[in-house]
Design an enzyme around this catalytic site. Sequence first.
Site, PDB file in Angstrom:
ATOM      1  N   ARG A  15       0.847  -1.199   0.000  1.00 35.13           N
ATOM      2  CA  ARG A  15       0.000   0.000   0.000  1.00 35.13           C
ATOM      3  C   ARG A  15       0.881   1.247   0.000  1.00 35.13           C
ATOM      4  O   ARG A  15       2.085   1.175   0.185  1.00 35.13           O
ATOM      5  CB  ARG A  15      -0.905   0.003   1.255  1.00 35.13           C
ATOM      6  N   LYS A  75       2.479   2.091   7.018  1.00 37.65           N
ATOM      7  CA  LYS A  75       3.006   1.321   8.152  1.00 37.65           C
ATOM      8  C   LYS A  75       3.869   2.192   9.057  1.00 37.65           C
ATOM      9  O   LYS A  75       4.377   3.237   8.634  1.00 37.65           O
ATOM     10  CB  LYS A  75       3.837   0.161   7.631  1.00 37.65           C
ATOM     11  N   TYR A  94      -0.154   4.627  10.409  1.00 33.15           N
ATOM     12  CA  TYR A  94      -0.390   3.647  11.471  1.00 33.15           C
ATOM     13  C   TYR A  94       0.887   3.525  12.286  1.00 33.15           C
ATOM     14  O   TYR A  94       1.980   3.437  11.716  1.00 33.15           O
ATOM     15  CB  TYR A  94      -0.706   2.261  10.888  1.00 33.15           C
ATOM     16  N   HIS A  96       0.833   1.878  16.037  1.00 39.58           N
ATOM     17  CA  HIS A  96       0.730   0.744  16.974  1.00 39.58           C
ATOM     18  C   HIS A  96       1.911   0.737  17.935  1.00 39.58           C
ATOM     19  O   HIS A  96       2.724  -0.192  17.958  1.00 39.58           O
ATOM     20  CB  HIS A  96       0.631  -0.582  16.200  1.00 39.58           C
ATOM     21  N   GLU A 118      -4.547   4.677  13.994  1.00 40.53           N
ATOM     22  CA  GLU A 118      -5.382   3.722  14.741  1.00 40.53           C
ATOM     23  C   GLU A 118      -5.987   4.309  16.008  1.00 40.53           C
ATOM     24  O   GLU A 118      -6.877   3.691  16.586  1.00 40.53           O
ATOM     25  CB  GLU A 118      -4.589   2.442  15.073  1.00 40.53           C
ATOM     26  N   ASP A 270      -5.332 -11.573  14.140  1.00 42.63           N
ATOM     27  CA  ASP A 270      -4.420 -10.503  14.584  1.00 42.63           C
ATOM     28  C   ASP A 270      -4.580 -10.204  16.073  1.00 42.63           C
ATOM     29  O   ASP A 270      -3.751  -9.524  16.664  1.00 42.63           O
ATOM     30  CB  ASP A 270      -4.588  -9.241  13.724  1.00 42.63           C
TER      31      ASP A 270
HETATM   32  N1  LIG Z   1      -6.766 -10.584   9.666  1.00 43.27           N
HETATM   33  C1  LIG Z   1      -6.844  -9.356   9.199  1.00 43.27           C
HETATM   34  O1  LIG Z   1      -6.192  -8.998   8.218  1.00 43.27           O
HETATM   35  C2  LIG Z   1      -7.751  -8.357   9.856  1.00 43.27           C
HETATM   36  C3  LIG Z   1      -8.097  -7.150   9.206  1.00 43.27           C
HETATM   37  C4  LIG Z   1      -8.989  -6.283   9.831  1.00 43.27           C
HETATM   38  C5  LIG Z   1      -9.521  -6.608  11.089  1.00 43.27           C
HETATM   39  N2  LIG Z   1      -9.135  -7.773  11.696  1.00 43.27           N
HETATM   40  C6  LIG Z   1      -9.659  -8.202  13.024  1.00 43.27           C
HETATM   41  O2  LIG Z   1     -10.987  -8.676  12.913  1.00 43.27           O
HETATM   42  C7  LIG Z   1     -11.584  -8.657  14.207  1.00 43.27           C
HETATM   43  C8  LIG Z   1     -12.978  -8.071  14.130  1.00 43.27           C
HETATM   44  O3  LIG Z   1     -12.875  -6.670  13.834  1.00 43.27           O
HETATM   45  P1  LIG Z   1     -14.159  -5.737  13.682  1.00 43.27           P
HETATM   46  O4  LIG Z   1     -13.664  -4.464  13.125  1.00 43.27           O
HETATM   47  O5  LIG Z   1     -15.262  -6.461  12.990  1.00 43.27           O
HETATM   48  O6  LIG Z   1     -14.565  -5.540  15.199  1.00 43.27           O
HETATM   49  P2  LIG Z   1     -15.992  -4.998  15.723  1.00 43.27           P
HETATM   50  O7  LIG Z   1     -15.755  -4.469  17.090  1.00 43.27           O
HETATM   51  O8  LIG Z   1     -16.641  -4.147  14.706  1.00 43.27           O
HETATM   52  O9  LIG Z   1     -16.880  -6.336  15.833  1.00 43.27           O
HETATM   53  C9  LIG Z   1     -16.636  -7.367  16.768  1.00 43.27           C
HETATM   54  C10 LIG Z   1     -17.951  -8.041  17.103  1.00 43.27           C
HETATM   55  O10 LIG Z   1     -17.643  -9.194  17.890  1.00 43.27           O
HETATM   56  C11 LIG Z   1     -18.742  -9.361  18.789  1.00 43.27           C
HETATM   57  N3  LIG Z   1     -18.348 -10.277  19.857  1.00 43.27           N
HETATM   58  C12 LIG Z   1     -17.517 -10.054  20.896  1.00 43.27           C
HETATM   59  N4  LIG Z   1     -17.430 -11.168  21.651  1.00 43.27           N
HETATM   60  C13 LIG Z   1     -18.200 -12.114  21.058  1.00 43.27           C
HETATM   61  C14 LIG Z   1     -18.525 -13.467  21.361  1.00 43.27           C
HETATM   62  N5  LIG Z   1     -18.019 -14.089  22.422  1.00 43.27           N
HETATM   63  N6  LIG Z   1     -19.353 -14.122  20.516  1.00 43.27           N
HETATM   64  C15 LIG Z   1     -19.879 -13.515  19.438  1.00 43.27           C
HETATM   65  N7  LIG Z   1     -19.626 -12.228  19.106  1.00 43.27           N
HETATM   66  C16 LIG Z   1     -18.809 -11.547  19.917  1.00 43.27           C
HETATM   67  C17 LIG Z   1     -19.052  -7.936  19.234  1.00 43.27           C
HETATM   68  O11 LIG Z   1     -20.346  -7.826  19.787  1.00 43.27           O
HETATM   69  C18 LIG Z   1     -18.917  -7.172  17.913  1.00 43.27           C
HETATM   70  O12 LIG Z   1     -20.156  -7.070  17.241  1.00 43.27           O
HETATM   71  C19 LIG Z   1     -10.611  -7.863  15.071  1.00 43.27           C
HETATM   72  O13 LIG Z   1      -9.811  -8.744  15.830  1.00 43.27           O
HETATM   73  C20 LIG Z   1      -9.750  -7.115  14.064  1.00 43.27           C
HETATM   74  O14 LIG Z   1      -8.488  -6.754  14.580  1.00 43.27           O
HETATM   75  C21 LIG Z   1      -8.268  -8.634  11.100  1.00 43.27           C
END
Ligand SMILES: NC(=O)c1ccc[n+]([C@@H]2O[C@H](COP(=O)([O-])OP(=O)(O)OC[C@H]3O[C@@H](n4cnc5c(N)ncnc54)[C@H](O)[C@@H]3O)[C@@H](O)[C@H]2O)c1
Length: 371
Positions: A15, A75, A94, A96, A118, A270
Amino acid sequence: MRVGTVREIKNHEYRVGLTPESARELVTHGHEVWVESGAGQGIGASDADYTRQGAKIVATAREIFEGCEMVVKVKEPQASERAMLREGQILYTYLHLAPDPEQTADLVKSGVTAIAYETVTGPGGQLPLLKPMSQVAGRMSIQAGATALEKAHGGRGVLLGGVPGVMPGKVAVIGGGVVGFNAAQMAVGLGADVTILDRSPDVLERLGIYFEARAKTRFASTANLAESVADADLVIGAVLIPGAAAPKLVTRDMLGTMKLGAVLVDVAIDQGGCFETSHATTHAEPTFVVDGIVHYCVANMPGAVARTSTYALNNVTLPHALAIANLGWKAALQADPYLAEGLNVHAGKVTFEAVATELGYDYVPVSDVLG
Ligand SMILES: NC(=O)c1ccc[n+]([C@@H]2O[C@H](COP(=O)([O-])OP(=O)(O)OC[C@H]3O[C@@H](n4cnc5c(N)ncnc54)[C@H](O)[C@@H]3O)[C@@H](O)[C@H]2O)c1
């Protein structure tokens, strides 16, 4: 203001901080934009694309760090970049910092004014500069899961949308936030049979109103979760408990209840992942199999679609970059308390409480800096 962007040097980062279109926007507002040659290569933007929009191409990152008042990146600055930061310069990217004592020490030493994407907030406490990456990862999770379901990739050979006369695949999305909502939208669009599980009644209500009959919503009790996981061809892990490691909602024992060749996509990897058997993977080797269940656990999913991710990121970072360039960082932060929350380090002081506490610095509130 003279604003610059450099070619990202972190491993596999494609990016770029400013698209050619963002450069044009800054130039239109009377600013000068310097771009390191090749900075846009990873998103298919050539040096000529930037010059056409009024930017100036320079040969090295050093010229950007020496000559620009604000550096816009993606980054966190790497060690060689941090060595070029200087007092009074604005770094907008970003960062962190909390888990990164070396970077924090270098930023403090440099005297830079560092604004972290962030920690910029929005009304209602969301993190609008993180949101587009969750949107990308959520949408990608279905694409990645659909591919993993193909026989050649170890999956059980199910087409998510089915065909006329054959039932569609079943998708269980655990967590109905930004990632989960976007995953569900894609899965519904493909014609899959979609269930979204969450523990928040408000989230479930919002999803129910949006999807109506096109997706089912289900409270994420232990029993409901176990049943939906056992029934699914594809499970998306999308939970987040802010500031905490992801809860392990799918245990190894539960894999034994699943269909052989079913797929788990752990977007929450993550934060440690929400499946007990997950470990982080890379785009080069995204999947592995445990007990006959395919796991996809790429920690930086948006990196694979660098072009879309860059444009999505620029849509939310550019308005603040413009405000900082137009007003100067101090007046821009005074005018916008949400942007002010992004200030992490200024003139050798740590101005973000969680970073100061975590890494043992004196905390200087942003309000003290802004006066
Ligand atoms: N792998 C990647 O490249 C990547 C990229 C972006 C985001 N992420 C990760 O994805 C994850 C989700 O991010 P988001 O932006 O959707 O977060 P968000 O806060 O918008 O949504 C999280 C949801 O999880 C629910 N939740 C919490 N505990 C729960 C449980 N025990 N059972 C069911 N639901 C539950 C919450 O109520 C909420 O609706 C984060 O860990 C974020 O860091 C990863």
